[in-house]
Design an enzyme around this catalytic site. Sequence first.
Site, PDB file in Angstrom:
ATOM      1  N   ASN A 283       0.818  -1.217   0.000  1.00 30.53           N
ATOM      2  CA  ASN A 283       0.000   0.000   0.000  1.00 30.53           C
ATOM      3  C   ASN A 283       0.851   1.267   0.000  1.00 30.53           C
ATOM      4  O   ASN A 283       0.357   2.334   0.334  1.00 30.53           O
ATOM      5  CB  ASN A 283      -1.010  -0.013   1.162  1.00 30.53           C
ATOM      6  CG  ASN A 283      -0.353  -0.238   2.515  1.00 30.53           C
ATOM      7  OD1 ASN A 283       0.866  -0.099   2.640  1.00 30.53           O
ATOM      8  ND2 ASN A 283      -1.135  -0.575   3.513  1.00 30.53           N
TER       9      ASN A 283
ATOM     10  N   ARG B 120       3.358   7.423  11.266  1.00 32.18           N
ATOM     11  CA  ARG B 120       2.835   6.969  12.555  1.00 32.18           C
ATOM     12  C   ARG B 120       2.708   8.175  13.474  1.00 32.18           C
ATOM     13  O   ARG B 120       3.574   9.048  13.513  1.00 32.18           O
ATOM     14  CB  ARG B 120       3.763   5.931  13.209  1.00 32.18           C
ATOM     15  CG  ARG B 120       3.722   4.559  12.542  1.00 32.18           C
ATOM     16  CD  ARG B 120       2.364   3.855  12.698  1.00 32.18           C
ATOM     17  NE  ARG B 120       2.327   2.556  12.042  1.00 32.18           N
ATOM     18  CZ  ARG B 120       1.864   2.335  10.817  1.00 32.18           C
ATOM     19  NH1 ARG B 120       1.365   3.317  10.085  1.00 32.18           N
ATOM     20  NH2 ARG B 120       1.866   1.124  10.313  1.00 32.18           N
TER      21      ARG B 120
ATOM     22  N   GLN C  24      -5.070   3.761  18.401  1.00 30.03           N
ATOM     23  CA  GLN C  24      -6.098   3.520  17.381  1.00 30.03           C
ATOM     24  C   GLN C  24      -6.971   2.355  17.819  1.00 30.03           C
ATOM     25  O   GLN C  24      -6.412   1.313  18.158  1.00 30.03           O
ATOM     26  CB  GLN C  24      -5.445   3.229  16.027  1.00 30.03           C
ATOM     27  CG  GLN C  24      -4.842   4.486  15.410  1.00 30.03           C
ATOM     28  CD  GLN C  24      -4.311   4.295  14.007  1.00 30.03           C
ATOM     29  OE1 GLN C  24      -3.798   5.234  13.424  1.00 30.03           O
ATOM     30  NE2 GLN C  24      -4.393   3.115  13.453  1.00 30.03           N
TER      31      GLN C  24
ATOM     32  N   HIS D 165      -7.515   6.018  10.025  1.00 25.84           N
ATOM     33  CA  HIS D 165      -6.360   5.397   9.346  1.00 25.84           C
ATOM     34  C   HIS D 165      -6.839   4.602   8.119  1.00 25.84           C
ATOM     35  O   HIS D 165      -7.170   3.432   8.209  1.00 25.84           O
ATOM     36  CB  HIS D 165      -5.648   4.481  10.339  1.00 25.84           C
ATOM     37  CG  HIS D 165      -4.303   4.035   9.904  1.00 25.84           C
ATOM     38  ND1 HIS D 165      -3.361   3.555  10.771  1.00 25.84           N
ATOM     39  CD2 HIS D 165      -3.716   3.987   8.688  1.00 25.84           C
ATOM     40  CE1 HIS D 165      -2.261   3.234  10.109  1.00 25.84           C
ATOM     41  NE2 HIS D 165      -2.462   3.482   8.834  1.00 25.84           N
TER      42      HIS D 165
END
Length: 387
Positions: A147, A285, A314, A333
């Site tokens: 990704n 991050r 998260q 995210h």
Amino acid sequence: MAKILCVLYDDPTDGQPTTYARDDLPVIDHYPGGQTTPTPQGTDFTPGHLLGSVSGELGLRSFLESRGHTLVVTSDKEGAGSVFDRELVDADIVISQPFWPAYLTAERIATAKNLKLAVTAGIGSDHVDLDAAISNGVTVAEVTYCNSISVAEHVVMTVLGLVRNFIPSHQIVLDGGWNIADAVSRSYDLEGMHVGTVAAGRIGLAVLRRLAPFDVQLHYTDRHRLPEAVEQELNLTWHESTADMVPHCDVVTINAPLHPETEGLFDDKLIGTMKRGAYLINTARAKIVDRDAVDRALRGGQLAGYGGDVWYPQPAPADHPWRTMPHHAMTPHISGSSLSAQARYAAGTREILESYFAGTPIRDEYLIVEGGALAGTGAHSYSTKEG
Ligand code: NAI
């Protein structure tokens, strides 16, 4: 036979989709630079379908169960008594995703006596305590490159969204308004600005390549310098460190992994050395920046905008200050979990499992930790607490 514990994000609020916006995905078999996209022996899913949520199961159930393995899939990962904690004690393999990270802390690894392999169905394995994985002989692997381009596209979108003041302008339309001056009084052209990336690995370099046609001045810093030919092609200015680079930049994008070298890098002091009104984009991050320093810099005007999709923890709590700070372009995210990316990380997870069960080597570029040490991409891009 192995027990595989897979922690995925929740299904859509209205259940798994039965139809999709598009009928197919472009066929991509190589990434830039030549690395092949995942090459499992087979897959049991339709590319373009939702695979990353609990019911999607990364398309793994029939593959695993037909070979006699046990697959447990859950989104319940927090707090004492969570399914994750309960099932971890005898799991051989844990699969998790940065979007909904099952934090494999040293304490959890100590309870997981059978654990041999932690797979990140995505990129970025900082949710695993790598030092604990090293000392407990746990292999850590991720689907390198699956990704990276998805994120690079999100970065470019966020840079333009912030600099052009897109989000508040769109809100004016939603609100039924038409005050042009409200919209444009924070809107600029990107053309001519200085844009720098912290790290020029797969994502960082893809961001540089995508921004070059905007006629910007490009900067980067990385622990590995790019080939001279690439620096010349993109007219890049290299800087020895992040601290050296950021005072020159109107836009800074962070594309390094979270590890001891980068944790807390963007604090009040470093942000204070940036140009007043710079934009900071972080899809890497959250812990690479100081949460409250970002909030302060936006409220005080030192930063003109902050955007990205990574938070800590998260899922982010409802009262996380980044939800309400001014001039932000945050999403949950998502940048690396487009349906396009899901097809690649599901196939890559299957490839890693096939290699593991067959006793053949996992691709070197997928490895973060193996044999009690950083390995593959882990050795290239991460450090441990010892260095
Ligand atoms: P990569 O391994 O290709 O590149 C990482 C680069 O960071 C390497 O060139 C490395 O030398 C550099 N680096 C490491 N420490 C550094 C330091 N202290 N200073 C400067 N450079 C440093 O990885 P890729 O694919 O570019 O991904 C980078 C990170 O982006 C991942 O580790 C992950 O944390 C994050 N990511 C976020 C996603 C999202 O959905 N938001 C999805 C994919 C990755």
